[in-house]
Motif scaffolding. Structure first.
Motif, PDB file in Angstrom:
ATOM      1  N   VAL A  47       0.814  -0.991   0.097  1.00  0.00           N
ATOM      2  CA  VAL A  47      -0.032   0.061  -0.105  1.00  0.00           C
ATOM      3  C   VAL A  47       0.801   1.441   0.070  1.00  0.00           C
ATOM      4  CG1 VAL A  47      -2.043  -1.076   1.114  1.00  0.00           C
ATOM      5  CG2 VAL A  47      -0.230  -0.380   2.631  1.00  0.00           C
ATOM      6  N   GLN A  48       2.124   1.281   0.535  1.00  0.00           N
ATOM      7  CA  GLN A  48       3.012   2.389   0.682  1.00  0.00           C
ATOM      8  C   GLN A  48       4.198   1.808   0.496  1.00  0.00           C
ATOM      9  OE1 GLN A  48       2.161   4.570   3.848  1.00  0.00           O
ATOM     10  NE2 GLN A  48       0.720   5.936   3.038  1.00  0.00           N
ATOM     11  N   ALA A  49       5.355   2.572   0.034  1.00  0.00           N
ATOM     12  CA  ALA A  49       6.767   2.226   0.190  1.00  0.00           C
ATOM     13  C   ALA A  49       7.419   2.205   1.433  1.00  0.00           C
ATOM     14  CB  ALA A  49       7.588   3.038  -0.838  1.00  0.00           C
ATOM     15  N   ALA A  50       7.063   3.023   2.102  1.00  0.00           N
ATOM     16  CA  ALA A  50       7.292   3.513   3.643  1.00  0.00           C
ATOM     17  C   ALA A  50       6.244   4.283   4.158  1.00  0.00           C
ATOM     18  CB  ALA A  50       8.621   4.075   3.681  1.00  0.00           C
ATOM     19  N   PRO A  51       6.001   4.204   5.588  1.00  0.00           N
ATOM     20  CA  PRO A  51       4.829   4.919   5.956  1.00  0.00           C
ATOM     21  C   PRO A  51       5.003   6.352   5.564  1.00  0.00           C
ATOM     22  CG  PRO A  51       5.896   3.626   7.745  1.00  0.00           C
ATOM     23  CD  PRO A  51       6.877   3.522   6.501  1.00  0.00           C
ATOM     24  N   GLY A  52       3.786   6.834   4.916  1.00  0.00           N
ATOM     25  CA  GLY A  52       3.778   8.005   4.237  1.00  0.00           C
ATOM     26  C   GLY A  52       4.424   8.211   2.973  1.00  0.00           C
ATOM     27  N   VAL A  53       5.029   7.224   2.354  1.00  0.00           N
ATOM     28  CA  VAL A  53       5.696   7.382   1.010  1.00  0.00           C
ATOM     29  C   VAL A  53       4.654   6.703   0.077  1.00  0.00           C
ATOM     30  CG1 VAL A  53       7.744   6.936  -0.283  1.00  0.00           C
ATOM     31  CG2 VAL A  53       7.511   7.822   2.202  1.00  0.00           C
ATOM     32  N   PRO A  54       4.134   7.306  -0.915  1.00  0.00           N
ATOM     33  CA  PRO A  54       3.461   6.381  -2.113  1.00  0.00           C
ATOM     34  C   PRO A  54       4.410   5.564  -2.936  1.00  0.00           C
ATOM     35  CG  PRO A  54       3.574   8.720  -2.722  1.00  0.00           C
ATOM     36  CD  PRO A  54       4.138   8.484  -1.283  1.00  0.00           C
ATOM     37  N   ILE A  55       3.682   4.515  -3.458  1.00  0.00           N
ATOM     38  CA  ILE A  55       4.535   3.572  -4.454  1.00  0.00           C
ATOM     39  C   ILE A  55       4.544   4.440  -5.647  1.00  0.00           C
ATOM     40  CG2 ILE A  55       4.441   1.418  -5.762  1.00  0.00           C
ATOM     41  CD1 ILE A  55       4.908   0.878  -2.912  1.00  0.00           C
ATOM     42  N   PRO A  56       5.772   4.420  -6.511  1.00  0.00           N
ATOM     43  CA  PRO A  56       5.594   5.250  -7.850  1.00  0.00           C
ATOM     44  C   PRO A  56       4.734   4.595  -8.944  1.00  0.00           C
ATOM     45  CG  PRO A  56       8.031   5.072  -6.694  1.00  0.00           C
ATOM     46  CD  PRO A  56       6.876   4.221  -5.939  1.00  0.00           C
ATOM     47  N   ASP A  57       3.974   5.436  -9.367  1.00  0.00           N
ATOM     48  CA  ASP A  57       3.160   5.032 -10.366  1.00  0.00           C
ATOM     49  C   ASP A  57       3.718   4.164 -11.570  1.00  0.00           C
ATOM     50  OD1 ASP A  57       0.824   6.075  -9.343  1.00  0.00           O
ATOM     51  OD2 ASP A  57       0.813   7.934 -10.624  1.00  0.00           O
ATOM     52  N   ARG A  58       5.212   4.515 -11.968  1.00  0.00           N
ATOM     53  CA  ARG A  58       5.984   3.676 -12.905  1.00  0.00           C
ATOM     54  C   ARG A  58       6.153   2.259 -12.395  1.00  0.00           C
ATOM     55  NH1 ARG A  58      11.170   3.571 -11.435  1.00  0.00           N
ATOM     56  NH2 ARG A  58      11.870   5.120  -9.880  1.00  0.00           N
ATOM     57  N   LEU A  59       5.902   1.873 -10.918  1.00  0.00           N
ATOM     58  CA  LEU A  59       6.076   0.620 -10.475  1.00  0.00           C
ATOM     59  C   LEU A  59       4.989  -0.332 -10.539  1.00  0.00           C
ATOM     60  CD1 LEU A  59       8.979   1.247  -7.781  1.00  0.00           C
ATOM     61  CD2 LEU A  59       9.353   0.669 -10.089  1.00  0.00           C
ATOM     62  N   ARG A  60       3.993   0.404 -10.762  1.00  0.00           N
ATOM     63  CA  ARG A  60       2.792  -0.439 -10.834  1.00  0.00           C
ATOM     64  C   ARG A  60       2.346  -1.148 -12.079  1.00  0.00           C
ATOM     65  NH1 ARG A  60       1.263  -1.538  -5.563  1.00  0.00           N
ATOM     66  NH2 ARG A  60       0.835   0.479  -4.590  1.00  0.00           N
TER      67      ARG A  60
END
Length: 61
Positions: A47-60
């Motif tokens: 759900v996130q890369a780290a607490p408060g850090v979104p997953i970059p769209d390019r990796l989805r």
């Protein structure tokens, strides 16, 4: 309220939670940089890369 493993900066999911949505927790023994669950950063379980850090769209996918 459902708690998401790793959401508040914990060490990440326990093995019983690997299939549930969780915050990515890098496996320090993974040469590929995978999460402790074995999946890459862009996997849908993360759900996130780290607490408060979104997953970059390019990796989805």
């Amino acid at each position: 309220m459902t708690t998401i493993p790793g959401w508040e900066g914990s060490t990440g999911p326990f093995p019983s939670q690997y299939a549930d949505p969780h915050v990515y927790a890098r496996d320090i023994h993974s040469g590929a940089g995978n999460c402790v669950c074995g999946a890459g950063l862009g996997d849908s379980a993360h759900v996130q890369a780290a607490p408060g850090v979104p997953i970059p769209d390019r990796l989805r996918p």
